[in-house]
Design a protein around this motif. Structure first.
Motif, mmCIF file in Angstrom:
data_model
loop_
_atom_site.group_PDB
_atom_site.id
_atom_site.type_symbol
_atom_site.label_atom_id
_atom_site.label_comp_id
_atom_site.label_asym_id
_atom_site.label_seq_id
_atom_site.Cartn_x
_atom_site.Cartn_y
_atom_site.Cartn_z
ATOM 1 N N ALA A 58 -7.381 3.752 0.112
ATOM 2 C CA ALA A 58 -8.083 5.023 0.269
ATOM 3 C C ALA A 58 -7.525 6.254 -0.817
ATOM 4 O O ALA A 58 -8.218 7.151 -0.853
ATOM 5 C CB ALA A 58 -7.822 5.450 1.705
ATOM 6 N N ASN A 59 -6.334 6.259 -1.069
ATOM 7 C CA ASN A 59 -5.817 7.546 -1.575
ATOM 8 C C ASN A 59 -5.901 7.132 -3.348
ATOM 9 O O ASN A 59 -5.956 8.105 -4.020
ATOM 10 C CB ASN A 59 -4.254 7.735 -1.444
ATOM 11 C CG ASN A 59 -4.275 8.194 -0.221
ATOM 12 O OD1 ASN A 59 -5.067 8.962 0.615
ATOM 13 N ND2 ASN A 59 -2.971 8.170 0.508
ATOM 14 N N THR A 60 -5.770 5.918 -3.670
ATOM 15 C CA THR A 60 -5.812 5.520 -4.930
ATOM 16 C C THR A 60 -7.255 5.233 -5.632
ATOM 17 O O THR A 60 -7.402 5.024 -6.660
ATOM 18 C CB THR A 60 -4.713 4.510 -5.287
ATOM 19 O OG1 THR A 60 -5.026 3.289 -4.463
ATOM 20 C CG2 THR A 60 -3.185 5.196 -5.097
ATOM 21 N N VAL A 61 -8.077 4.746 -4.667
ATOM 22 C CA VAL A 61 -9.454 4.486 -5.218
ATOM 23 C C VAL A 61 -10.610 5.613 -4.663
ATOM 24 O O VAL A 61 -11.126 6.100 -5.379
ATOM 25 C CB VAL A 61 -9.859 3.045 -5.010
ATOM 26 C CG1 VAL A 61 -10.945 2.640 -5.312
ATOM 27 C CG2 VAL A 61 -8.852 2.050 -5.745
ATOM 28 N N ASP A 62 -10.728 5.301 -3.447
ATOM 29 C CA ASP A 62 -11.702 6.144 -2.745
ATOM 30 C C ASP A 62 -11.347 6.170 -1.231
ATOM 31 O O ASP A 62 -10.811 5.278 -0.773
ATOM 32 C CB ASP A 62 -13.091 6.142 -3.089
ATOM 33 C CG ASP A 62 -13.683 4.923 -2.516
ATOM 34 O OD1 ASP A 62 -13.730 4.765 -1.273
ATOM 35 O OD2 ASP A 62 -14.186 4.157 -3.284
ATOM 36 N N ALA B 172 0.718 -1.053 0.000
ATOM 37 C CA ALA B 172 0.034 -0.027 0.012
ATOM 38 C C ALA B 172 0.864 1.151 0.009
ATOM 39 O O ALA B 172 0.611 2.289 -0.832
ATOM 40 C CB ALA B 172 -0.972 0.144 1.158
ATOM 41 N N VAL B 173 1.845 1.317 0.877
ATOM 42 C CA VAL B 173 2.778 2.557 0.890
ATOM 43 C C VAL B 173 3.410 2.608 -0.457
ATOM 44 O O VAL B 173 3.353 3.781 -0.871
ATOM 45 C CB VAL B 173 3.862 2.498 2.216
ATOM 46 C CG1 VAL B 173 4.936 3.334 1.906
ATOM 47 C CG2 VAL B 173 3.053 2.339 3.293
ATOM 48 N N GLU B 174 3.947 1.709 -1.094
ATOM 49 C CA GLU B 174 4.483 1.703 -2.424
ATOM 50 C C GLU B 174 3.673 2.310 -3.542
ATOM 51 O O GLU B 174 3.977 2.827 -4.511
ATOM 52 C CB GLU B 174 5.161 0.371 -2.754
ATOM 53 C CG GLU B 174 6.634 0.218 -2.013
ATOM 54 C CD GLU B 174 7.432 0.974 -1.693
ATOM 55 O OE1 GLU B 174 7.888 1.675 -2.795
ATOM 56 O OE2 GLU B 174 7.785 1.234 -0.620
ATOM 57 N N ALA B 175 2.329 1.899 -3.228
ATOM 58 C CA ALA B 175 1.331 2.547 -4.360
ATOM 59 C C ALA B 175 0.801 3.889 -3.794
ATOM 60 O O ALA B 175 -0.063 4.428 -4.657
ATOM 61 C CB ALA B 175 0.329 1.444 -4.280
ATOM 62 N N GLY B 176 1.176 4.440 -2.682
ATOM 63 C CA GLY B 176 0.884 5.668 -2.404
ATOM 64 C C GLY B 176 -0.322 5.726 -1.511
ATOM 65 O O GLY B 176 -0.934 7.001 -1.352
ATOM 66 N N HIS C 107 -10.865 0.842 2.503
ATOM 67 C CA HIS C 107 -10.127 0.211 3.578
ATOM 68 C C HIS C 107 -10.130 -1.439 3.407
ATOM 69 O O HIS C 107 -11.158 -1.772 2.999
ATOM 70 C CB HIS C 107 -10.503 0.531 4.939
ATOM 71 C CG HIS C 107 -10.429 2.010 5.407
ATOM 72 N ND1 HIS C 107 -10.578 2.397 6.577
ATOM 73 C CD2 HIS C 107 -10.238 3.127 4.666
ATOM 74 C CE1 HIS C 107 -10.395 3.858 6.657
ATOM 75 N NE2 HIS C 107 -10.341 4.284 5.236
ATOM 76 N N PRO C 108 -8.740 -2.050 3.647
ATOM 77 C CA PRO C 108 -8.939 -3.362 3.346
ATOM 78 C C PRO C 108 -9.869 -4.037 4.176
ATOM 79 O O PRO C 108 -10.387 -5.252 3.759
ATOM 80 C CB PRO C 108 -7.535 -3.883 3.657
ATOM 81 C CG PRO C 108 -6.822 -2.568 4.274
ATOM 82 C CD PRO C 108 -7.532 -1.439 3.998
ATOM 83 N N GLU C 109 -10.266 -3.591 5.414
ATOM 84 C CA GLU C 109 -10.981 -4.343 6.290
ATOM 85 C C GLU C 109 -12.434 -4.400 5.956
ATOM 86 O O GLU C 109 -13.043 -5.554 6.071
ATOM 87 C CB GLU C 109 -10.979 -3.607 7.751
ATOM 88 C CG GLU C 109 -9.704 -3.843 8.448
ATOM 89 C CD GLU C 109 -8.795 -2.502 7.979
ATOM 90 O OE1 GLU C 109 -7.898 -2.156 8.748
ATOM 91 O OE2 GLU C 109 -9.226 -1.623 7.118
ATOM 92 N N ILE C 110 -12.774 -3.259 5.017
ATOM 93 C CA ILE C 110 -14.088 -3.182 4.299
ATOM 94 C C ILE C 110 -14.296 -3.973 3.235
ATOM 95 O O ILE C 110 -15.221 -4.715 2.907
ATOM 96 C CB ILE C 110 -14.592 -1.871 4.244
ATOM 97 C CG1 ILE C 110 -14.826 -0.874 5.619
ATOM 98 C CG2 ILE C 110 -15.607 -1.745 3.169
ATOM 99 C CD1 ILE C 110 -15.433 0.401 5.125
#
Length: 160
Positions: free
Chosen positions: A47-51, A20-24, A55-58
């Motif tokens: 959350a930054n790259t889609v909406d 996730a960090v590597e993807a922004g 969140h992965p938990e959702i």
């Protein structure tokens, strides 16, 4: 009690958080495991790259609600790099998922952000999982592994 098997899944969560960090995105990753130890679904923060609600938990809770029967969901375990936020805790409860095991707590994250001089940008209050969904068994944080998550948050802030 957190087992060696739990630690194995938590390591995968940390790997997903690093992706996730590597993807922004911020460093969060989650893995859904059935009662026989099979990984059913995994995802990372987007959350930054889609909406902002991705969140992965959702994502895991939504996948479980669409692909598992209620009994299987109740027996499943969600592993995650960071304690669920209130939004994710509610989704987990509404999906009828079982136990949650996390690497680092929301309280730790708040302390780390303060230590790094970062003000919270969250539009909601920080609540523990059990304040939102009191009937879900929860275990965490995991000492030593939590330091890896802290370092990912540091990297995420430096990138941003």
């Amino acid at each position: 009690m957190i087992t060696d098997n739990d630690i194995q899944y938590l390591h995968r969560c940390v790997e997903l958080a690093a992706e996730a960090v590597e993807a922004g995105d911020e460093p969060f990753g989650s893995v859904l495991v059935d009662d026989e130890g099979r990984v059913l679904h995994e995802d990372r923060n987007r959350a930054n790259t889609v909406d902002a609600t991705y969140h992965p938990e959702i994502a895991v809770a939504k996948w479980a609600a669409q692909n598992m029967d209620p009994d299987a969901r109740a027996k499943a375990v969600v592993y995650t790099s960071g304690e669920h936020c209130a939004m994710c805790s509610a989704a987990h409860a509404w999906a009828g998922l079982g136990r949650i095991v996390y690497v680092s707590s929301s309280k730790q994250l708040g302390a780390w952000m303060e230590e790094m001089g970062v003000k919270s940008s969250s539009p909601i209050n920080t609540l523990s999982i059990q304040e939102v969904a009191p009937n879900i068994p929860v275990e965490g944080p995991v000492v030593d592994l939590d330091n890896k998550v802290k370092e990912l948050h540091r990297r995420s802030i430096q990138k941003g």
